[in-house]
Scaffold this motif. Structure first.
Motif, mmCIF file in Angstrom:
data_model
loop_
_atom_site.group_PDB
_atom_site.id
_atom_site.type_symbol
_atom_site.label_atom_id
_atom_site.label_comp_id
_atom_site.label_asym_id
_atom_site.label_seq_id
_atom_site.Cartn_x
_atom_site.Cartn_y
_atom_site.Cartn_z
ATOM 1 N N ASN A 110 0.850 -1.189 0.000
ATOM 2 C CA ASN A 110 0.000 0.000 0.000
ATOM 3 C C ASN A 110 0.885 1.237 0.000
ATOM 4 O O ASN A 110 1.523 1.560 1.001
ATOM 5 C CB ASN A 110 -0.917 -0.007 1.221
ATOM 6 C CG ASN A 110 -1.914 -1.144 1.167
ATOM 7 O OD1 ASN A 110 -2.656 -1.288 0.209
ATOM 8 N ND2 ASN A 110 -1.911 -1.979 2.195
ATOM 9 N N LEU A 111 0.965 1.893 -1.158
ATOM 10 C CA LEU A 111 1.810 3.062 -1.351
ATOM 11 C C LEU A 111 0.917 4.284 -1.533
ATOM 12 O O LEU A 111 0.378 4.514 -2.614
ATOM 13 C CB LEU A 111 2.704 2.889 -2.574
ATOM 14 C CG LEU A 111 3.688 1.719 -2.537
ATOM 15 C CD1 LEU A 111 4.207 1.420 -3.925
ATOM 16 C CD2 LEU A 111 4.842 2.037 -1.606
ATOM 17 N N GLU A 112 0.722 5.026 -0.440
ATOM 18 C CA GLU A 112 -0.161 6.186 -0.463
ATOM 19 C C GLU A 112 -1.522 5.768 -1.021
ATOM 20 O O GLU A 112 -2.219 4.968 -0.428
ATOM 21 C CB GLU A 112 0.486 7.334 -1.250
ATOM 22 C CG GLU A 112 1.768 7.845 -0.584
ATOM 23 C CD GLU A 112 2.392 9.008 -1.321
ATOM 24 O OE1 GLU A 112 2.008 9.298 -2.465
ATOM 25 O OE2 GLU A 112 3.292 9.644 -0.722
ATOM 26 N N ASP A 113 -1.928 6.252 -2.207
ATOM 27 C CA ASP A 113 -3.252 5.930 -2.740
ATOM 28 C C ASP A 113 -3.228 4.780 -3.743
ATOM 29 O O ASP A 113 -4.224 4.527 -4.420
ATOM 30 C CB ASP A 113 -3.861 7.170 -3.413
ATOM 31 C CG ASP A 113 -4.100 8.294 -2.427
ATOM 32 O OD1 ASP A 113 -4.375 7.984 -1.250
ATOM 33 O OD2 ASP A 113 -3.997 9.464 -2.821
ATOM 34 N N GLU A 114 -2.107 4.079 -3.839
ATOM 35 C CA GLU A 114 -1.982 3.033 -4.854
ATOM 36 C C GLU A 114 -1.582 1.718 -4.221
ATOM 37 O O GLU A 114 -0.852 1.671 -3.229
ATOM 38 C CB GLU A 114 -0.938 3.441 -5.898
ATOM 39 C CG GLU A 114 -0.834 2.463 -7.064
ATOM 40 C CD GLU A 114 0.074 2.973 -8.159
ATOM 41 O OE1 GLU A 114 0.171 2.306 -9.192
ATOM 42 O OE2 GLU A 114 0.678 4.053 -7.983
#
Length: 273
Positions: free
Chosen positions: A72-76
């Motif tokens: 989970n990378l920020e919103d992606e």
């Protein structure tokens, strides 16, 4: 040693991303993470993994469900399929300062520390560096056989220290202790390991600490047998300080023979299946 820097490399090369990638490029800078029982967190300075391109510092959370690693990378979300189940054996792991890069001519990497724990294993590595020349031209940069063939032709690996739990079954460590007639102790470790391979000829040097400390040098040849998925090596000489321990090394190896390990002096075959 199977839960090691090479395991990280094998995982990164062999995984398949959720969609067919257009790029075979891997470039990871300063990745650190901790993981326990399917949940983890970490950070990196840059992360270019096939078609995923992140060229700025980021933090992330990760989950593992047995077949997929979800970042989970920020919103992606980045979903990576662990088709070989390499991560399923880990109860926890910590990685600090991982750098890894591949090109059409080489693959190289280093990391500051690595700790991996499973139900039967507890491995700690400190200051690891590896470099492998890619001599033949690949049809697929994600082909593990391609890397094994090349990296057992021309490569260097250096590890400052390897700690293994006393209960850990390590063929490499246990053969050394038996050949050197040492007693396994709670602080058994291997340090200053250096492996140099040039045109299949290898030189391995290291220090092993158990009841005493001994410096070991081993010489021979090594290759990957792609058709049978085995590593084939010959041991021409093994020394501990000024003493020739070649006979003792083969006696120790012979005592460890199994379905995976076959010994026919001077040849040793180890199956990766």
């Amino acid at each position: 040693m199977r839960l090691s820097f090479l395991m990280i490399l094998a995982f990164l090369i062999s995984v398949k991303v959720s969609a067919a990638p257009k790029s075979d490029k891997i470039s990871i800078n300063n990745l650190s993470m901790s993981y326990e029982r399917g949940i983890g967190e970490g950070s990196f300075s840059a992360f270019n993994f096939y078609d995923y391109q992140y060229n700025r510092p980021m933090v992330f959370e990760t989950q593992y469900n047995g077949t997929e690693v979800i970042f989970n990378l920020e919103d992606e979300q980045v979903v990576i399929n662990d088709e070989n189940g390499l991560l399923s054996i880990l109860a926890s792991t910590k990685i600090k300062g991982l750098n890894l890069e591949n090109t059409s001519s080489e693959i190289k990497g280093n990391l500051s520390t690595f700790r991996a724990v499973s139900e039967t294993k507890d491995v700690f590595l400190n200051n690891v560096g590896a470099h492998c020349k890619l001599i033949t031209k690949p049809t697929n940069l994600r082909d593990v056989d391609y890397y094994l063939t090349n990296c057992l032709t021309d490569a260097t690996i250096n590890i400052s220290k390897i700690d293994l739990s006393t209960q850990e079954k390590s063929l490499f460590r246990d053969v050394l202790i038996e050949a050197l007639e040492l007693e396994k102790s709670s602080d058994t470790s291997i340090s200053e390991l250096s492996l140099s391979i040039n045109k299949h000829n290898y030189t391995l040097t290291l220090k092993v600490k158990a009841s005493i400390t001994a410096k070991v040098k081993v010489y021979g040849k090594v290759e990957y047998l792609e058709g049978s998925n085995k590593i084939h090596l010959t041991i021409t000489k093994a020394k501990a300080s000024f003493f020739n321990i070649t006979n003792k090394v083969f006696e120790a190896l012979k005592s460890k023979e199994s379905e995976k390990l076959k010994v026919q002096r001077p040849h040793v075959y180890y199956s990766l299946e």
